[in-house]
Design a protein around this motif. Sequence first.
Motif, PDB file in Angstrom:
ATOM      1  N   ARG A 153      44.295  17.098  47.674  1.00 20.59           N
ATOM      2  CA  ARG A 153      44.281  17.990  46.508  1.00 20.59           C
ATOM      3  C   ARG A 153      43.001  18.817  46.416  1.00 20.59           C
ATOM      4  NH1 ARG A 153      48.971  19.026  44.088  1.00 20.59           N
ATOM      5  NH2 ARG A 153      47.761  19.625  42.257  1.00 20.59           N
ATOM      6  N   ARG A 154      42.339  19.020  47.540  1.00 16.03           N
ATOM      7  CA  ARG A 154      41.122  19.837  47.458  1.00 16.03           C
ATOM      8  C   ARG A 154      41.486  21.261  47.062  1.00 16.03           C
ATOM      9  NH1 ARG A 154      40.408  23.456  51.339  1.00 16.03           N
ATOM     10  NH2 ARG A 154      41.447  23.279  53.367  1.00 16.03           N
ATOM     11  N   PRO A 155      40.529  22.002  46.507  1.00 16.16           N
ATOM     12  CA  PRO A 155      40.830  23.374  46.076  1.00 16.16           C
ATOM     13  C   PRO A 155      41.302  24.261  47.223  1.00 16.16           C
ATOM     14  CG  PRO A 155      38.747  22.640  45.146  1.00 16.16           C
ATOM     15  CD  PRO A 155      39.154  21.609  46.150  1.00 16.16           C
ATOM     16  N   LEU A 206      47.258  36.055  41.123  1.00 15.86           N
ATOM     17  CA  LEU A 206      47.552  34.626  41.025  1.00 15.86           C
ATOM     18  C   LEU A 206      47.894  34.246  39.587  1.00 15.86           C
ATOM     19  CD1 LEU A 206      44.836  32.972  43.313  1.00 15.86           C
ATOM     20  CD2 LEU A 206      47.191  33.581  43.870  1.00 15.86           C
ATOM     21  N   LEU A 207      47.147  34.777  38.643  1.00 13.63           N
ATOM     22  CA  LEU A 207      47.423  34.482  37.233  1.00 13.63           C
ATOM     23  C   LEU A 207      48.788  34.994  36.801  1.00 13.63           C
ATOM     24  CD1 LEU A 207      43.935  35.267  35.655  1.00 13.63           C
ATOM     25  CD2 LEU A 207      45.103  33.048  35.568  1.00 13.63           C
ATOM     26  N   GLU A 208      49.165  36.144  37.308  1.00 15.26           N
ATOM     27  CA  GLU A 208      50.391  36.792  36.849  1.00 15.26           C
ATOM     28  C   GLU A 208      51.627  36.391  37.647  1.00 15.26           C
ATOM     29  OE1 GLU A 208      50.939  38.746  34.276  1.00 15.26           O
ATOM     30  OE2 GLU A 208      48.856  38.741  33.572  1.00 15.26           O
ATOM     31  N   ARG A 209      51.458  36.052  38.929  1.00 17.62           N
ATOM     32  CA  ARG A 209      52.625  35.936  39.796  1.00 17.62           C
ATOM     33  C   ARG A 209      52.752  34.603  40.544  1.00 17.62           C
ATOM     34  NH1 ARG A 209      54.535  41.223  40.995  1.00 17.62           N
ATOM     35  NH2 ARG A 209      54.692  42.260  38.980  1.00 17.62           N
ATOM     36  N   TRP A 210      51.827  33.667  40.339  1.00 17.25           N
ATOM     37  CA  TRP A 210      51.931  32.402  41.065  1.00 17.25           C
ATOM     38  C   TRP A 210      51.941  31.247  40.067  1.00 17.25           C
ATOM     39  CZ3 TRP A 210      48.204  28.674  43.667  1.00 17.25           C
ATOM     40  CH2 TRP A 210      48.882  27.878  44.613  1.00 17.25           C
ATOM     41  N   PRO A 211      53.103  30.800  39.645  1.00 17.95           N
ATOM     42  CA  PRO A 211      53.188  29.731  38.643  1.00 17.95           C
ATOM     43  C   PRO A 211      52.490  28.445  39.056  1.00 17.95           C
ATOM     44  CG  PRO A 211      55.326  30.803  38.940  1.00 17.95           C
ATOM     45  CD  PRO A 211      54.432  31.326  40.013  1.00 17.95           C
ATOM     46  N   ALA A 212      52.429  28.161  40.357  1.00 13.90           N
ATOM     47  CA  ALA A 212      51.802  26.920  40.827  1.00 13.90           C
ATOM     48  C   ALA A 212      50.296  26.902  40.594  1.00 13.90           C
ATOM     49  CB  ALA A 212      52.100  26.716  42.313  1.00 13.90           C
ATOM     50  N   ALA A 255      48.890  26.663  37.951  1.00 11.52           N
ATOM     51  CA  ALA A 255      48.646  25.647  36.929  1.00 11.52           C
ATOM     52  C   ALA A 255      48.394  24.276  37.538  1.00 11.52           C
ATOM     53  CB  ALA A 255      49.827  25.580  35.969  1.00 11.52           C
ATOM     54  N   ASP A 256      48.813  24.075  38.788  1.00 11.67           N
ATOM     55  CA  ASP A 256      48.699  22.766  39.431  1.00 11.67           C
ATOM     56  C   ASP A 256      47.603  22.694  40.485  1.00 11.67           C
ATOM     57  OD1 ASP A 256      50.999  21.887  37.988  1.00 11.67           O
ATOM     58  OD2 ASP A 256      52.268  22.908  39.462  1.00 11.67           O
ATOM     59  N   ILE A 261      51.059  26.800  52.407  1.00 13.80           N
ATOM     60  CA  ILE A 261      49.844  25.969  52.411  1.00 13.80           C
ATOM     61  C   ILE A 261      50.036  24.720  51.565  1.00 13.80           C
ATOM     62  CG2 ILE A 261      47.452  25.885  51.581  1.00 13.80           C
ATOM     63  CD1 ILE A 261      47.241  28.860  52.476  1.00 13.80           C
ATOM     64  N   VAL A 262      50.547  24.867  50.358  1.00 13.16           N
ATOM     65  CA  VAL A 262      50.661  23.700  49.477  1.00 13.16           C
ATOM     66  C   VAL A 262      51.742  22.730  49.972  1.00 13.16           C
ATOM     67  CG1 VAL A 262      49.778  24.978  47.493  1.00 13.16           C
ATOM     68  CG2 VAL A 262      52.247  24.814  47.848  1.00 13.16           C
TER      69      VAL A 262
END
Length: 280
Positions: free
Chosen positions: A105-107, A128-134, A136-137, A98-99
């Motif tokens: 840059r919509r949510p 998402l908090l634990e396993r998706w580093p992106a 943060a962006d 998706i990204v």
Amino acid sequence: MGHPQVSDDDFERFRDYFHRETGIHFDASKRYFVDKRLVERVRETSSGSAKAYLARLSQGGAATELQQLINAMTVNETYFLREEYQFEALVDSVLPDIVARRRHRRPIRIWCVPSSTGEEPYSVAIYLLERWPALADWDVEILSSDIDTAVLERARAGRYSARSVQHLPRAWLARYFVPRGDEYQLSSEIRDSVSFTRCNLTAPGETRAFRDIDVIFCRNLLIYFDDRSRRIAADALYDALTPGGFVLLGHSESMGRISSLFSPRRLPRAIVHQRPGDAA
């Protein structure tokens, strides 16, 4: 007052009525389950008989009782990280896809339906908090809905049994939960990250509120619908998705047998169903 009985005719009338209102179909194998809960509602409403209770419902003006009946008839069996391979597919394949195609840059919007008591949408938030580093962006919105208002209230409260959390890594359990007697209270950080609303997936007037969704978890719901209701639900999911968005179904479900609107995608960890088109 004696024990109310549910006749064959009562069962057929209830089954037709409940299907019209919810899209959920009960076959004869669910007779004991239906009879037991119908009798409970007859007693709670002092209706005297199943026939009188069903007549009251069909006369209209019984929206509150219909919701109580829905709450009694829906099954909510779930736990955290159920079918974890799909959460792995979310962070390893679906979200990167998706990204990579995103032009604005919509949510990112994720919709979990049904919410049940909240374990699934909260699992998404924690994963998402634990396993998706992106993360943060990107801003991520997590929506969750159910036709059962009682389970929505339980989901918002975020209190869970040891069984519900047994598959969580101990570090995650310690990070996001606080023991409360024989239960675990989910942190307000995670609870506040999910928006819960009531929605009947087979009612177009209710599903229109869901648009521009990037990922939909709709696991183990369509199995309770008949063919017509499944097609209505599939249309609602398609309309809710942004072009290029994904649906994740339960392991025993397949969109190919329901609708031709979606394209199947075989990912390393899961088969998903994608709405054709370019991501916005």
